[in-house]
Design an enzyme around this catalytic site. Structure first.
Site, PDB file in Angstrom:
ATOM      1  N   ASP A   2     -28.518  57.114  50.656  1.00  0.00           N
ATOM      2  CA  ASP A   2     -28.172  58.301  51.440  1.00  0.00           C
ATOM      3  C   ASP A   2     -27.416  57.977  52.720  1.00  0.00           C
ATOM      4  O   ASP A   2     -27.098  58.891  53.496  1.00  0.00           O
ATOM      5  CB  ASP A   2     -29.436  59.099  51.781  1.00  0.00           C
ATOM      6  CG  ASP A   2     -30.364  58.331  52.707  1.00  0.00           C
ATOM      7  OD1 ASP A   2     -30.327  57.089  52.699  1.00  0.00           O
ATOM      8  OD2 ASP A   2     -31.127  58.979  53.450  1.00  0.00           O
ATOM      9  N   ASN A  30     -45.030  56.034  48.384  1.00  0.00           N
ATOM     10  CA  ASN A  30     -43.785  55.560  48.972  1.00  0.00           C
ATOM     11  C   ASN A  30     -43.434  54.212  48.356  1.00  0.00           C
ATOM     12  O   ASN A  30     -43.911  53.165  48.793  1.00  0.00           O
ATOM     13  CB  ASN A  30     -43.938  55.440  50.491  1.00  0.00           C
ATOM     14  CG  ASN A  30     -42.615  55.079  51.166  1.00  0.00           C
ATOM     15  OD1 ASN A  30     -41.557  55.119  50.544  1.00  0.00           O
ATOM     16  ND2 ASN A  30     -42.682  54.724  52.433  1.00  0.00           N
ATOM     17  N   ASN A  76     -39.573  54.204  42.711  1.00  0.00           N
ATOM     18  CA  ASN A  76     -39.347  55.613  42.380  1.00  0.00           C
ATOM     19  C   ASN A  76     -37.871  55.901  42.105  1.00  0.00           C
ATOM     20  O   ASN A  76     -37.533  56.898  41.474  1.00  0.00           O
ATOM     21  CB  ASN A  76     -39.828  56.508  43.518  1.00  0.00           C
ATOM     22  CG  ASN A  76     -41.337  56.471  43.682  1.00  0.00           C
ATOM     23  OD1 ASN A  76     -42.072  56.220  42.727  1.00  0.00           O
ATOM     24  ND2 ASN A  76     -41.821  56.700  44.911  1.00  0.00           N
ATOM     25  N   CYS A 132     -35.680  44.876  46.973  1.00  0.00           N
ATOM     26  CA  CYS A 132     -35.224  44.162  45.770  1.00  0.00           C
ATOM     27  C   CYS A 132     -35.252  44.969  44.474  1.00  0.00           C
ATOM     28  O   CYS A 132     -35.070  44.396  43.393  1.00  0.00           O
ATOM     29  CB  CYS A 132     -36.033  42.888  45.547  1.00  0.00           C
ATOM     30  SG  CYS A 132     -36.059  41.778  46.958  1.00  0.00           S
ATOM     31  N   GLU A 133     -35.451  46.282  44.514  1.00  0.00           N
ATOM     32  CA  GLU A 133     -35.448  47.038  43.262  1.00  0.00           C
ATOM     33  C   GLU A 133     -34.086  46.966  42.573  1.00  0.00           C
ATOM     34  O   GLU A 133     -33.987  46.944  41.333  1.00  0.00           O
ATOM     35  CB  GLU A 133     -35.861  48.492  43.510  1.00  0.00           C
ATOM     36  CG  GLU A 133     -34.789  49.422  44.027  1.00  0.00           C
ATOM     37  CD  GLU A 133     -34.407  49.179  45.490  1.00  0.00           C
ATOM     38  OE1 GLU A 133     -33.451  49.828  45.960  1.00  0.00           O
ATOM     39  OE2 GLU A 133     -35.047  48.351  46.164  1.00  0.00           O
ATOM     40  N   ASP A 134     -32.994  46.912  43.338  1.00  0.00           N
ATOM     41  CA  ASP A 134     -31.662  46.805  42.753  1.00  0.00           C
ATOM     42  C   ASP A 134     -31.425  45.428  42.140  1.00  0.00           C
ATOM     43  O   ASP A 134     -30.778  45.292  41.102  1.00  0.00           O
ATOM     44  CB  ASP A 134     -30.600  47.113  43.812  1.00  0.00           C
ATOM     45  CG  ASP A 134     -30.787  46.303  45.082  1.00  0.00           C
ATOM     46  OD1 ASP A 134     -31.854  45.678  45.240  1.00  0.00           O
ATOM     47  OD2 ASP A 134     -29.880  46.306  45.935  1.00  0.00           O
ATOM     48  N   ASN A 146     -39.671  60.248  49.377  1.00  0.00           N
ATOM     49  CA  ASN A 146     -40.731  59.245  49.378  1.00  0.00           C
ATOM     50  C   ASN A 146     -41.794  59.448  50.454  1.00  0.00           C
ATOM     51  O   ASN A 146     -42.925  58.999  50.291  1.00  0.00           O
ATOM     52  CB  ASN A 146     -40.124  57.845  49.546  1.00  0.00           C
ATOM     53  CG  ASN A 146     -39.963  57.138  48.225  1.00  0.00           C
ATOM     54  OD1 ASN A 146     -40.245  57.681  47.170  1.00  0.00           O
ATOM     55  ND2 ASN A 146     -39.492  55.897  48.271  1.00  0.00           N
TER      56      ASN A 146
END
Length: 783
Positions: free
Chosen positions: A617, A595, A599, A704-706, A571
């Protein structure tokens, strides 16, 4: 004379025994030294106390070390997984076997010298939830699940009949302990196999089922060296009914085959009755005008009688390619069946034989014991399909020969080391003051602690039967406690440090011993579904400040059995080169122009698996947990299957940690920072038109993408379950060590996510009506 009140009768040193000097034996001087060192702990009630106190210390210390070993086993050792279990299901097969845990894989290629495993060909079989199919395609579970208990399958041979493939193989019967010949059928060029049963079962061990055709009839020549001869059977009702045709040789040849070459039949086999390094390094050739004999020995027999690593013993069916004959041999140098070697036959006549080694063209496995053939592969059968393509079946094992015995010996040795450490600790703290009790020092003491001239052992001592060197050794051993306590004083800081260090060594030895004895073979195995294995792509998103995390992360996860490829979504910052990582699978870096956390779920046409493991990661969990999660996802590919559950409930909505879900007995969300998702289903939903506003919120909060993906899954389904939890054995957040955590302020982080919950609930509906309890799975993986 000591503190006891009972007089001790002294006896003059016997003639010729000396006084415990350098040239002396076990005479008066030695007995006096024993008394002076041991008497106060051994005579009368003092003697009984001396026995009890060290015994209590010894047992108490072993109990403490044992408790440490039990804790280690509880937290660190994953119970050995039997592939017959298929996710926790009991099975009579796939038991630990000293001969190994052999299984069978399939390879394809344009030639027999350029073969690739089935996973590299990307064959999909949706009905078996194998996307794509991965090796091994047959294991002990394959036979055990259909009622033929097997500890392993090996020595595969293919027989092609039209568009159908029949696979004959050795199956080690887990009840009788002997080898039988099993058979399976494939109608899709070896991608999937249906077990047909046991083709041949004798009272002796059978293996290496060499199947061939002659004058319109199908024959099998299995190895039955335990019977002492070589037999040919013909198919009465192919492929399950066979009848003995003829005993062609009264010699116990192993791994033998027959070929028709230049108008003659040639029999290759090895006499396995030898010993030493040449046991697997012998090869003989015989020739005849018929496969049934009579057979004449080659003029140069034995053709080979050399080192077992030279490939003399046969390792499968010979094949003809471009008019040249090739023989497959076994390299048994490092361990039995370490690898196969291929030899091009230059000369084959009654008087001469010459062959030259060529490359097989198969890449060595890179995942060590985590690969199904990581330790050895010793048999291959390559044949040409009607389509012109080549197919090969090969067996493999993840552990070397004799591994269970070796591990048990090392484990016992470690436990013995713990006992020695315990004695050393007892010496330092004073619990052990005399290593050898007085009644062991001289055989002349009777039950009252006095010498008895009538003692048989005293007679042996007088006659010199007991070596003086042994008594000198005993003397030096009894000096050890006082010497060690003089060197290491446990009432000092240095002494306490040394004692603690010794205790730590003992604890480490105990953990090592427990690991060797109860920890299985040290391999992380994939979990089959309906007898088949598959692979997934691991995807992570990161940037330059987290490179330290990333390197450790890739080194660990690339060695998990089912990982096919690692994709890094880069990113921000200058991306590293893929060669910068210690990885045994391909690493692809996808550099993004913006970023954005969106993505993470960006469509990627280069991903070749249906399953994607989205994994932050900075999360480190065992490979076994990853494999369990993958197995559950394959059962429910329409769900988000992961390791971090959350419960979204209450009013007003507030984002809470896992403790809240535990306290309320259920969950309705799985964080995709560590979760399996469907490449097509999840990514298409995330980038759909209805998710556009949600993606904008993710960019606004950079968070909050999850959470958004969970709402999208729930919004798309009103009746079925959308998430599934798998509890990891342990999990470590490595960002805590590097200081590169994305969400350093937990309160602020939770506050932002609470806002997301409110917005997403308004947009896609709430999750309150959805709740699934923990411990709802039969396998207990969601406790």
């Amino acid at each position: 004379m000591g503190i006891g009140t009972t007089p001790i009768r002294t006896v003059s040193a016997p003639t010729g025994l000396g006084t415990a000097g350098p040239s002396g034996g076990c005479g008066f001087g030695f007995r006096w030294w024993c008394r002076s060192r041991c008497q106060e702990q051994q005579l009368h009630h003092k003697q009984q106390h001396w026995v009890r106190s060290p015994l209590k210390f010894f047992l108490g210390s072993l109990l403490a070390f044992g408790y440490i070993g039990a804790l280690y086993a509880w937290f660190a050792i994953v119970p050995p997984y039997s592939s017959a279990g298929g996710g926790g299901m009991p099975s009579p097969g796939c038991r630990p076997d000293g001969e190994g845990s052999w299984s069978i894989g399939v390879y394809y290629g344009d030639s027999p010298l350029s073969l690739k495993p089935i996973e590299a060909v990307n064959i999909w079989r949706d009905q078996t939830a194998a996307w794509p199919v991965a090796n091994p395609v047959m294991t002990c579970a394959s036979a055990s699940h259909v009622g033929f208990p097997s500890n392993f399958v090996a020595d595969p041979f293919i027989y092609i009949q039209g568009n159908d493939l029949y696979l004959f193989y050795e199956t080690k019967n887990s009840i009788t302990g002997k080898g039988d010949i099993g058979v399976a059928k494939s109608t899709d060029d070896g991608a999937t196999w249906k077990q047909l049963g046991i083709a041949l079962d004798e009272d002796w061990h059978l293996s290496y089922p060499y199947v061939f055709k002659y004058q319109g009839q199908i024959y099998m020549m299995p190895e039955g060296s335990a019977k002492g001869d070589l037999r040919i059977y013909h198919a009465v009702n192919f492929p399950l009914q066979w009848k003995l045709e003829k005993i062609i040789m009264k010699k116990p040849l192993v791994d033998a085959f027959i070929i028709n070459h230049h108008g003659k039949f040639w029999l290759f086999g090895s006499d396995h009755t030898g010993f030493g390094i040449r046991k697997n390094g012998q090869l003989e050739i015989w020739y005849s005008n018929s496969p049934f004999g009579p057979w004449k020995p080659h003029k140069r027999n034995p053709i080979y009688n050399t080192n077992k690593g030279m490939g003399a013993r046969n390792g499968g069916r010979p094949f003809v390619y471009h008019g040249d004959l090739y023989r497959v041999g076994q390299d048994c140098g490092e361990t039995y069946g370490r690898r196969v070697r291929v030899f091009k036959v230059e000369v084959l006549s009654k008087d001469d034989y010459k062959e030259t080694e060529v490359s097989l063209g198969i890449e060595e496995p890179t995942k060590g014991r985590n690969a199904w053939n990581g330790a050895r592969y010793h048999h291959i059968d390559a044949q040409q399909l009607p389509s012109g393509k080549w197919i090969a079946v090969m067996d493999g094992d993840r552990v070397p020969s004799g591994d269970p015995t070796c591990r048990f010996i090392l484990g016992v040795a470690s436990i013995i080391g713990v006992a020695a450490i315990t004695v050393l600790m007892g010496i330092l703290v004073g619990a052990v003051k005399c290593i050898i009790p007085l009644n062991w020092c001289s055989y002349s003491l009777d039950k009252k602690g006095t010498y008895s001239n009538n003692s048989v052992l005293w007679t042996l001592e007088r006659s010199g039967v007991v070596s003086s060197k042994v008594w000198r050794l005993c003397t030096r051993m009894n000096r050890a406690p006082s010497l060690l306590r003089g060197w290491v004083r446990t009432n000092t800081c240095t002494g306490k440090f040394i004692a603690a260090l010794i205790f730590l060594v003992g604890a480490v030895l105990m953990c090592i011993g427990v690991g060797y004895i109860y920890g299985g073979n040290g391999a992380q195995e994939s979990y089959p579904l309906k007898g088949y294995h598959s692979q997934f792509t691991l995807l992570t998103m990161t940037y330059d400040a987290r490179l330290w995390n990333l390197k450790m992360y890739i080194k660990h996860y690339s060695r998990c059995p089912s990982v096919k490829e690692i994709v890094i979504v880069w990113n921000k910052g200058i991306p590293p080169k893929p060669t910068a990582f210690d990885s045994v699978v391909p690493v692809r870096i996808r550099v993004e122009g913006k970023n954005s956390l969106n993505n993470r779920f960006k469509m990627d046409s280069m991903i070749m698996t249906r399953a994607v493991l989205e994994l932050d990661d900075d999360i480190m969990i065992p490979c076994d947990d990853v494999e369990r999660g993958f197995n559950v996802w394959r059962q429910h590919p329409d769900r988000i299957v992961g390791f971090y559950p959350r419960l979204v409930a209450g009013s007003p909505l507030e984002y809470r940690a896992e403790k809240y879900a535990r306290a309320n007995g259920g969950y309705n969300m799985i964080l995709t920072g560590a979760a399996f998702i469907d490449l097509r289903l999840a990514f298409e939903r995330y980038w759909s038109a209805e998710a556009k506003t949600g993606r904008e919120i993710v960019d606004k909060f950079f968070n909050c993408e999850d959470v958004l993906l969970n709402y999208l899954y729930a919004n798309a389904s009103t009746s079925t379950r959308t998430v599934e939890y798998i509890r990891p054995a342990w999990a470590i957040d490595t960002s805590k060590f590097s200081g590169a955590a994305i969400s350093k302020n937990t309160k602020v982080h939770y506050g932002i996510r609470s806002k997301c919950l409110i917005r997403f609930s308004e947009m896609y509906g709430g999750l309150d009506a959805r709740k699934w309890e923990f411990n709802g799975r039969k396998d207990g993986w969601d406790v």
